[in-house]
Design a protein around this motif. Sequence first.
Motif, short mmCIF file in Angstrom:
data_model
loop_
_atom_site.label_atom_id
_atom_site.label_comp_id
_atom_site.label_asym_id
_atom_site.label_seq_id
_atom_site.Cartn_x
_atom_site.Cartn_y
_atom_site.Cartn_z
N SER A 39 -16.35 3.65 4.46
CA SER A 39 -16.13 4.28 3.16
C SER A 39 -17.53 4.59 2.84
CB SER A 39 -15.11 4.16 2.79
OG SER A 39 -13.35 4.38 3.45
N HIS A 40 -17.59 5.67 2.52
CA HIS A 40 -19.30 5.86 1.62
C HIS A 40 -18.95 5.28 0.37
CE1 HIS A 40 -22.52 5.49 4.46
NE2 HIS A 40 -21.47 6.42 5.38
N THR A 41 -17.80 5.54 -0.19
CA THR A 41 -16.55 5.23 -1.17
C THR A 41 -16.28 4.10 -2.05
OG1 THR A 41 -15.25 6.79 -0.85
CG2 THR A 41 -16.78 8.03 -1.02
N PRO A 42 -15.85 4.41 -3.47
CA PRO A 42 -15.10 3.79 -3.34
C PRO A 42 -13.30 3.61 -2.84
CG PRO A 42 -15.84 4.50 -5.58
CD PRO A 42 -16.09 5.09 -4.51
N TRP A 43 -12.47 2.93 -2.77
CA TRP A 43 -11.57 3.13 -2.48
C TRP A 43 -10.62 2.46 -3.45
CZ3 TRP A 43 -9.61 5.08 2.32
CH2 TRP A 43 -8.62 5.25 2.00
N ALA A 44 -9.66 3.63 -3.79
CA ALA A 44 -8.36 3.76 -5.77
C ALA A 44 -7.74 1.97 -4.88
CB ALA A 44 -8.09 5.01 -4.93
N PRO A 45 -7.57 1.88 -6.37
CA PRO A 45 -6.32 0.87 -6.42
C PRO A 45 -5.10 1.41 -5.87
CG PRO A 45 -7.28 1.38 -8.48
CD PRO A 45 -8.06 1.90 -7.68
N VAL A 46 -4.01 0.56 -5.81
CA VAL A 46 -2.49 0.88 -5.03
C VAL A 46 -2.27 2.07 -6.32
CG1 VAL A 46 -0.71 0.45 -4.52
CG2 VAL A 46 -2.09 -1.04 -4.01
N ASP A 47 -2.18 2.23 -7.20
CA ASP A 47 -1.11 2.59 -8.13
C ASP A 47 -1.52 4.30 -8.01
OD1 ASP A 47 0.84 0.35 -8.80
OD2 ASP A 47 -0.22 0.17 -10.81
N TYR A 48 -3.04 4.25 -8.30
CA TYR A 48 -4.09 5.70 -8.24
C TYR A 48 -3.49 6.08 -7.04
CZ TYR A 48 -7.14 8.55 -11.30
OH TYR A 48 -6.99 10.26 -11.56
N PHE A 49 -3.53 5.17 -5.54
CA PHE A 49 -4.07 6.12 -4.84
C PHE A 49 -2.40 6.73 -4.08
CE2 PHE A 49 -2.90 5.51 -0.11
CZ PHE A 49 -3.98 5.69 0.43
N ARG A 50 -1.34 6.74 -4.62
CA ARG A 50 0.22 6.11 -4.97
C ARG A 50 -0.08 7.85 -5.67
NH1 ARG A 50 4.36 2.21 -2.80
NH2 ARG A 50 5.14 3.61 -1.43
N LEU A 51 -0.62 7.99 -6.10
CA LEU A 51 -1.20 10.01 -6.40
C LEU A 51 -0.22 10.50 -4.95
CD1 LEU A 51 -3.47 10.09 -9.15
CD2 LEU A 51 -1.09 9.79 -9.96
N LEU A 52 -1.02 10.85 -4.54
CA LEU A 52 -1.02 10.96 -2.96
C LEU A 52 0.43 11.23 -2.99
CD1 LEU A 52 -3.81 9.60 -0.69
CD2 LEU A 52 -3.78 12.29 -2.39
N PRO A 53 1.08 12.12 -2.29
CA PRO A 53 2.01 12.22 -1.59
C PRO A 53 2.83 11.14 -0.62
CG PRO A 53 1.70 14.66 -1.61
CD PRO A 53 0.10 14.02 -1.65
N ASP A 54 3.43 10.78 -0.63
CA ASP A 54 3.99 9.88 0.05
C ASP A 54 3.16 10.02 1.70
OD1 ASP A 54 4.70 8.49 -1.59
OD2 ASP A 54 6.65 8.38 -1.31
N ASP A 55 4.00 11.27 2.35
CA ASP A 55 3.12 11.76 4.08
C ASP A 55 2.13 11.27 3.95
OD1 ASP A 55 3.91 14.05 2.36
OD2 ASP A 55 3.19 14.47 4.78
N ILE A 56 1.45 11.70 3.07
CA ILE A 56 -0.22 11.90 2.98
C ILE A 56 -0.47 10.72 2.91
CG2 ILE A 56 -1.95 12.92 1.82
CD1 ILE A 56 0.15 14.68 3.46
N ALA A 57 -0.30 9.77 2.44
CA ALA A 57 -0.91 8.36 1.78
C ALA A 57 -0.69 7.82 3.03
CB ALA A 57 -0.21 7.99 0.53
#
Length: 464
Positions: A173-191
């Motif tokens: 991964s060449h990017t940062p990785w989102a913290p949990v609360d922000y990552f979970r903006l994604l739909p649950d199945d997509i996450a």
Amino acid sequence: MASEQAGAAQVLVASNRGPVTYSLGADGTLDAKRGGGGLVSGLSAVGDEADALWVCAALGEGDREAVRRGVGEPGVRMLDIDADVHAAAYNGVANSVLWFVHHMLYQTPLEPVFGPEFRAQWAAYETYNRAFADALADEAAPGAAVLVQDYHLALVPGMLRELRPDLRIGHFSHTPWAPVDYFRLLPDDIAEQLLRGMLGADRLGFLTGRWADAFTECCVAVLGGTSGTRIGVHGLGADADFLRERARRADVEERLAALREQIGPDRKVIVRVDRTELSKNIVRGLRAYEQLLADRPEWRGRVVHVAFAYPSRQDLAVYRDYTTEVSRVADAINSAYGTEGWTPVVLHVKDDFARSLAAYRLADVALVNPIRDGMNLVAKEVPVVSDEGCVLVLSREAGAHEELSEDALTVNPYDVSATAGALHEALLTPPAERAERTKRLAAAATALPPTQWFLDQLQALTTP
């Protein structure tokens, strides 16, 4: 068990953009332009010892025409994925969703909106990743090592694992990785699908411990753990030998003379070099410089901000608007403070690597203030190339901060007033201290040069 149709490649790299691009001339001729960087040099380093292959996407009409004509480079397989599928996967998902999540760029009262349009784009993202997985499965020799790159191809490891369980699969991964609360903006199945796709790899690589930890925390929260996938950190460094040699060529000397003429004699120089990505925080950087001129009138006429803002992702409206705003703010500063003999902001928006190196060389201060950045190689390159030494004003949200913080001036990227104060402090730094800081910064910045960065990942993947 290896596929009966297993290919011959022992080491494979997969990425959206490959090492060569083709342009189609008016007369129908194809012109190839070769790129550089850590993946190119790293794969070249193993090329003599193993059959190496780079799998990438055809990005433009020139690339697509090259595939159709059977034109190609040795060691490169370019995939002519349907243009609409690529656009939906690349712009619709990778750059407009995954990039925004990992860089925490959404204005959440209004976005994101995950409805039917997103689901259609996600289907294209799956199709795009499947094309890569199929190609890698076809081309890889039994037990081969496959290094998949970045957020464009997050589903490939899991897909490839199903097709070729014999392979050793890595993802970086060449990017940062989102913290949990922000990552979970994604739909649950997509996450869940994203994480499971990446966990199809034997080993996952990240630029800093912070991003690796964030990924692990997401896996624990969404899936209950990382399923035994190994996780490592490889902090990509600057290529000192290449940069120092390239920065002394004639075209750089020409740009250096031109910049010095634009700047004028006996003036301090604050340099920034970025693409106009929303995460780079160029507008707030300009606002901080404007605040410096307002708060510290003694610097008027004595300092110039050389700002290179090279257009990026101009096929997305939000990026076009941001690029326009960068130019508008620079013009406003020049209008408010400029005099007949002094232009406060020297802004260039046309990409020119030689001019960037010239700016690196003459920088008294380097401003690197991203909202969030996986690494930020500019922060590492400027100290390597600097002629007289520079002070690095560095956002604490850049991955490079993990390695360079001891000798940089740390800023909160949202705090324009504090950034203006840091610029003032940087401009006042005595030459001897500036030179010492730069020497230490350059040593830290080049600790893991690009070729070694790649080879370290390969060794970690292939060592039990």
